[in-house]
Design a protein around this motif. Sequence first.
Motif, PDB file in Angstrom:
ATOM      1  N   ALA A   1       4.488   0.887   7.409  1.00 51.08           N
ATOM      2  CA  ALA A   1       3.431   1.616   6.705  1.00 51.08           C
ATOM      3  C   ALA A   1       3.799   1.882   5.255  1.00 51.08           C
ATOM      4  N   LEU A   2       5.057   2.263   5.016  1.00 47.28           N
ATOM      5  CA  LEU A   2       5.496   2.571   3.656  1.00 47.28           C
ATOM      6  C   LEU A   2       5.603   1.316   2.792  1.00 47.28           C
ATOM      7  N   THR A   3       6.036   0.211   3.383  1.00 50.61           N
ATOM      8  CA  THR A   3       6.115  -1.039   2.621  1.00 50.61           C
ATOM      9  C   THR A   3       4.728  -1.459   2.145  1.00 50.61           C
ATOM     10  N   GLY A   4       3.715  -1.294   2.994  1.00 47.92           N
ATOM     11  CA  GLY A   4       2.353  -1.617   2.587  1.00 47.92           C
ATOM     12  C   GLY A   4       1.905  -0.781   1.395  1.00 47.92           C
ATOM     13  N   LEU A   5       2.334   0.479   1.324  1.00 44.85           N
ATOM     14  CA  LEU A   5       1.959   1.344   0.201  1.00 44.85           C
ATOM     15  C   LEU A   5       2.542   0.883  -1.129  1.00 44.85           C
ATOM     16  N   MET A   6       3.631   0.101  -1.079  1.00 40.98           N
ATOM     17  CA  MET A   6       4.232  -0.406  -2.317  1.00 40.98           C
ATOM     18  C   MET A   6       3.247  -1.246  -3.129  1.00 40.98           C
ATOM     19  N   ALA A   7       2.245  -1.810  -2.484  1.00 44.24           N
ATOM     20  CA  ALA A   7       1.259  -2.641  -3.181  1.00 44.24           C
ATOM     21  C   ALA A   7       0.445  -1.841  -4.188  1.00 44.24           C
ATOM     22  N   PHE A   8       0.415  -0.523  -4.024  1.00 39.70           N
ATOM     23  CA  PHE A   8      -0.459   0.293  -4.861  1.00 39.70           C
ATOM     24  C   PHE A   8       0.332   1.168  -5.845  1.00 39.70           C
TER      25      PHE A   8
END
Length: 435
Positions: free
Chosen positions: A103-110
């Motif tokens: 979940a946190l890795t996905g947030l890196m996109a933003f």
Amino acid sequence: MAHSITANLEQEEQLEERAYSKVTWRLVPFLCLCFVIAFLDRVNIAFAKLQMVSELGWSEQVYGFGAGIFFLAYFLCEVPSNLIMHRVGARRWIARIMISWAALTGLMAFVHSTTAFYTIRFLIGAAEAGFFPGIILYLTYWYPAKRRSRMIATFMTAIPIAGVSGGILSGWILSTFNGNGGLSGWQWLFVLECVPSLIVGIAALFYLDDGIARAKWLDEAARNRLIANIEAEAKSKQTVSLSAVLRRPAVWLLALAYFGAAMGQYGFGFWLPSIIKNTGVASTMNVGLLSAIPYAFGIAAMLAVGRSADRSGEHRWHYLVPCAAAALGLVVSALYSRDQPVSLIALTVACMGLQCLAPVFWRIPTSLLGGIAAAAGIALINSIGNLAGFVSPYMIGWIVDHTGSTRVALYVIAVLLLLSAAVVFRLPHNTESGQ
């Protein structure tokens, strides 16, 4: 009578081999997959950097600090994480780790500010803390020391496998998806590469068992035999309190040695794409393809050295020689940084040496400690060693910003690798059981 005894022994050995073969085929491929995904998510920032830093206007030092702050959280949370896993079981805890870091890795996109970059990288480190030492501890629940180097080496082929697949996959995502849906290639990199972690994390809840006694896929005779092996080895291990672990000089020396090795591994992993790009490679796709070459050779070297160490029972020279090879490769790659073929060959030699270190190294503390001491000692050594994950990329970023080159940083890492080899080589022989 003698013939009957011999036949019984042979039957027992065959039973044991079949049981360990079944355990290996059941657990190791899945654990390797988990680690491939973990390492891919840990270092995909190195490929995102090829677009992210220039697009957001950040310095090399900002990138180095953000890449490394992951390991400050890792350091703070690793020992508690391993102690919790020892208490609640590997199945639930490994699943929790993988789902939260996905979940946190996905947030890196933003991420668009340095504050958000540092914060999310720190939280990813906290989420993932305990994964690697947890798996090392988990293997001690299944395999005795005489089989463990080979299993750790097999498990850790995930690092070069992630290097090979990650280089190709990341280069393809950066070049193919850049601009799609209003997102840059580096943003798509984080979005797409977090999905496997989420899927495999959920699968771990249903697939893994907390230990031999809970493995219903083993028959009763096999379970009893494997449990007896672990219990027999446990009697020779030192099961001591956490405070006693902290007072042991050998544990701190092992942590120091692992710090030197990790300086090389993380410096190499976080900066390899940039080093290759600086040799004159313009295409991100080609950078990804060339980044895969050193790791492909690293797989073969890791398996060969792990097998040789187990067969011979000797681990000091099996650690020293790869350290020396890695240091030499880094120095040569620095000296010939503008000569693409020579630099790539030297980086391949360095990678082969670096990939051999951890499987041989982890044979030592896992043979030394048992019970709560193993959970705490392994995590302590790994967490201190992994502070190099903060120091190494930040140091390289600082040096690049001030000198315009990675050369000096590679020299420093080469020296630390040689010091790591010296520490392991000078440890008392009774640090390793059986020596």
